[in-house]
Scaffold this active site. Sequence first.
Site, PDB file in Angstrom:
ATOM      1  CG  ASP A 101      29.192 -42.885 -12.559  1.00  0.00           C
ATOM      2  OD1 ASP A 101      30.366 -43.146 -12.890  1.00  0.00           O
ATOM      3  OD2 ASP A 101      28.661 -41.776 -12.765  1.00  0.00           O
TER       4      ASP A 101
ATOM      5  CG  HIS B  45      40.983 -29.743  13.483  1.00  0.00           C
ATOM      6  ND1 HIS B  45      41.015 -28.622  12.694  1.00  0.00           N
ATOM      7  CD2 HIS B  45      42.271 -30.107  13.681  1.00  0.00           C
ATOM      8  CE1 HIS B  45      42.273 -28.322  12.414  1.00  0.00           C
ATOM      9  NE2 HIS B  45      43.052 -29.207  13.006  1.00  0.00           N
TER      10      HIS B  45
ATOM     11  CB  THR C  38      33.055 -34.566 -11.648  1.00  0.00           C
ATOM     12  OG1 THR C  38      31.809 -34.865 -11.009  1.00  0.00           O
ATOM     13  CG2 THR C  38      32.827 -34.087 -13.071  1.00  0.00           C
TER      14      THR C  38
ATOM     15  CB  CYS D  10      30.691 -40.429 -10.395  1.00  0.00           C
ATOM     16  SG  CYS D  10      30.724 -38.734  -9.788  1.00  0.00           S
TER      17      CYS D  10
ATOM     18  CG  HIS E 232      42.640 -29.687   9.411  1.00  0.00           C
ATOM     19  ND1 HIS E 232      43.037 -28.456   8.929  1.00  0.00           N
ATOM     20  CD2 HIS E 232      43.736 -30.211  10.021  1.00  0.00           C
ATOM     21  CE1 HIS E 232      44.315 -28.244   9.227  1.00  0.00           C
ATOM     22  NE2 HIS E 232      44.767 -29.305   9.894  1.00  0.00           N
TER      23      HIS E 232
HETATM   24  C1  RB5 Z   1      27.853 -39.187 -15.809  1.00  0.00           C
HETATM   25  O1  RB5 Z   1      27.755 -38.745 -17.120  1.00  0.00           O
HETATM   26  C2  RB5 Z   1      28.366 -38.064 -14.914  1.00  0.00           C
HETATM   27  O2  RB5 Z   1      27.437 -37.036 -14.838  1.00  0.00           O
HETATM   28  C3  RB5 Z   1      28.704 -38.592 -13.528  1.00  0.00           C
HETATM   29  O3  RB5 Z   1      29.652 -39.608 -13.642  1.00  0.00           O
HETATM   30  C4  RB5 Z   1      29.303 -37.593 -12.558  1.00  0.00           C
HETATM   31  O4  RB5 Z   1      30.376 -36.919 -13.129  1.00  0.00           O
HETATM   32  C5  RB5 Z   1      28.361 -36.714 -11.867  1.00  0.00           C
HETATM   33  O5  RB5 Z   1      28.727 -35.954 -10.949  1.00  0.00           O
END
Ligand code: RB5
Length: 146
Positions: free
Chosen positions: A8, A133, A67, A65, A98
């Site tokens: 993203d 596994h 996180t 993205c 695994h």
């Molecule tokens: C975008 O602000 C953020 O929410 C996205 O990049 C991500 O971290 C979502 O899981």
Amino acid sequence: MKIAISNDHTAVEMKKAIKAHLMDRGIQVTDMGTDSPESCDYPIYGEKVGRAVASGEADLGIVICGTGVGISMAANKVKGIRACVCSEPCTARLSRMHNDSNVLGFGARIIGIEMAKMITDAWLDAEYEGGRHQRRVDQLMEIENR
Ligand code: RB5
């Protein structure tokens, strides 16, 4: 080896760095976007990579993205996908060995580019062990049929 990659708006630079790293390893990369810093919705990009891997168009996928969580969740909604978010190489390696993970996720707001490269290498250098596994991976995939 073909890898589909997507991200993203939070991860454009990290995606470019990982894409270059993959190409340096001789891997064919399909970049499914985004290349824009404009705010966008990660489910669209996670699904794209999930579908590319599930269809066999790509052997493996990488999604990034902020996180790594949302885009991995999106990829995991596609039947046949086993995506995992990793912040360090050990989990990435074991997810291949695994869990036969076929999509790797990480967070551009959580780790730096060098760590992302190390995680990517650990994941690519590991091999699925099968054996004990396999029953568990089969059980995992059977959940999709219930
Ligand atoms: C975008 O602000 C953020 O929410 C996205 O990049 C991500 O971290 C979502 O899981």
